[in-house]
Structures are given as C-alpha cells and as structure tokens.
Design an enzyme around this catalytic site. Structure first.
Site, mmCIF file in Angstrom:
data_model
loop_
_atom_site.group_PDB
_atom_site.id
_atom_site.type_symbol
_atom_site.label_atom_id
_atom_site.label_comp_id
_atom_site.label_asym_id
_atom_site.label_seq_id
_atom_site.Cartn_x
_atom_site.Cartn_y
_atom_site.Cartn_z
ATOM 1 N N HIS A 1 -128.201 9.477 -25.005
ATOM 2 C CA HIS A 1 -128.528 8.200 -24.367
ATOM 3 C C HIS A 1 -129.724 7.548 -25.070
ATOM 4 O O HIS A 1 -130.873 7.773 -24.670
ATOM 5 C CB HIS A 1 -128.857 8.422 -22.886
ATOM 6 C CG HIS A 1 -127.655 8.638 -22.026
ATOM 7 N ND1 HIS A 1 -127.041 7.616 -21.338
ATOM 8 C CD2 HIS A 1 -126.937 9.759 -21.761
ATOM 9 C CE1 HIS A 1 -126.008 8.095 -20.669
ATOM 10 N NE2 HIS A 1 -125.921 9.400 -20.915
ATOM 11 N N GLU B 1 -130.822 4.595 -24.859
ATOM 12 C CA GLU B 1 -131.566 3.688 -23.972
ATOM 13 C C GLU B 1 -132.618 4.431 -23.161
ATOM 14 O O GLU B 1 -133.537 3.807 -22.623
ATOM 15 C CB GLU B 1 -130.586 2.935 -23.058
ATOM 16 C CG GLU B 1 -130.089 3.692 -21.842
ATOM 17 C CD GLU B 1 -129.049 4.767 -22.132
ATOM 18 O OE1 GLU B 1 -128.629 5.457 -21.177
ATOM 19 O OE2 GLU B 1 -128.653 4.929 -23.314
ATOM 20 N N CYS C 1 -122.357 8.296 -24.648
ATOM 21 C CA CYS C 1 -121.961 9.373 -23.742
ATOM 22 C C CYS C 1 -120.508 9.201 -23.311
ATOM 23 O O CYS C 1 -119.604 9.409 -24.113
ATOM 24 C CB CYS C 1 -122.933 9.466 -22.564
ATOM 25 S SG CYS C 1 -122.905 11.095 -21.753
#
Length: 215
Positions: free
Chosen positions: A191, A193, A93
């Site tokens: 993202h 994660e 990002c």
C-alpha cells in the site's frame, strides 16, 4: 500540458487515503462506482479492499473474506475499458489481484505464510526483492534491487495472467509486483498510500507521470 485525472473505482468511505496521497503530489482524482464516468480520465487506480469473488477465477471459496461481488464487477468493467483505451492502470493490493484475474491469472486464496503478510491490527513490514530479467521495469527504476514495504494481505497471485511479468517478490516467494509486457498496466501488493514518505510517493508519482497524455 493538462494535469492527469485519476479515477478510483471503489466506495468513497474506503478510498480517502488514496485521494489524499494523490492530492499531496498535486494530482486530481475522484472515487466512483460508475465506470462510464471514467471516460475523460487519464488513469485508473484499483484500490485495496476485500477479496475477489472466487468464481471470477474459476474456484469455490476456500478462505476468501469480505467479498463484494458488485464492486468486483464494476472494477473489472472499468479495467476492461482502460485496457481497451490503452490508458495507464495502477493496481494496489486487491487491485493487483484484479489485474491478474482480468488477464487470466489465478489467486491463492490463503497463502501458506499469511501470518507474516496479513493485517494484524496494523500493517506488517518486510523487504521485497527485484526478480525481473532486465532493469527496465518500474520496480528497478524506482527502488533498485529491493524495497522495504508494508503488508496487509492474506491472498496473493498464484499463476500470473497473460503477458503479466512478476518483477519483485518477498523472501518467501510471494509475488509482490506485476507489470504488463506491452500495456501501461502495473501493480503492487503493498500500500504505497500508507507509506507515502517511505517509497510510496515515488510509486504514485511514477503512475501520475504515465497519465499525462490521454490516448
């Protein structure tokens, strides 16, 4: 073979999800604001966050939010070191946008279709599509022609930096991933994660595999 050690340049209260995701695949990581502490690390992760100070890409503020100039400087310093060392870097990002600016690219401070990309109390989701000229880039290797990803950004890459190749985009043309033509540097706008069990693990594992050898 020693396990990789990943440095995350950020504020520790903001990087818990990244550390947790790397720990889940057995990778050691730590968060620091000191680029010099990264000397023994085999990889660098530039995390998501606020927007980059527009002066760093030669613009005045036209919609940038949550600027942290001190953090920007430290992240650019760490990125510069890892590029010089030839070690792997993953940008996520904001991290993707930092990489783009480092290599001379520019940022659109508020994209036209921000309403379908930005955080609205939760991640949004959409498909991204492979745009590379070959099938050798990380995106095609991991996902093929498309992937369903999360989205929480209102800015995006405008002009790609020197030797940075866009390898996927959203349906509206927003660049969603970059890879360097010769360095082990790559980045995504989403993202991983936060979608660990829906494609995120594959991306982070790919990054970890690049980090097994310290140049």
């Amino acid at each position: 073979m020693d396990s990789p050690s990943i440095a995350i340049i950020g504020r520790s209260q903001d990087t818990v999800n990244y550390e947790r995701a790397l720990r889940h695949i057995g990778i050691s990581s730590f968060t620091t604001l000191d680029p010099e502490q990264c000397a023994e690390c085999t990889g660098l992760l530039l995390p998501g966050g606020g927007d980059i100070t527009p002066a760093f890409f030669g613009q005045q503020n036209h919609g940038s939010r949550h600027i942290d100039t001190e953090l920007d400087i430290l992240q650019f310093q760490a990125l510069d070191l890892f590029v010089k060392w030839g070690r792997p870097v993953l940008g996520i990002c904001k991290g993707m946008q930092l990489i783009n600016v480092h290599f001379g690219g520019s940022i659109c401070q508020h994209i036209k279709n921000a309403s379908i990309h930005q955080w609205n109390g939760k991640d949004q989701h959409h498909y991204v599509y492979h745009t590379g000229c070959s099938r050798t880039d990380f995106f095609y290797q991991l996902y093929g022609n498309s992937a369903f990803v999360n989205s929480a950004h209102h800015q995006a890459v405008d002009k790609p930096g020197m030797e940075l190749l866009p390898v996927c985009q959203a349906h509206d043309g927003t660049i969603e991933a970059l890879v360097h033509a010769s360095l082990p540097v790559f980045a995504v706008q989403w993202h991983p994660e936060r979608i660990f069990d829906r494609g995120g693990m594959e991306l982070l594992s790919y990054f970890a595999d690049l980090c097994f050898f310290l140049p």
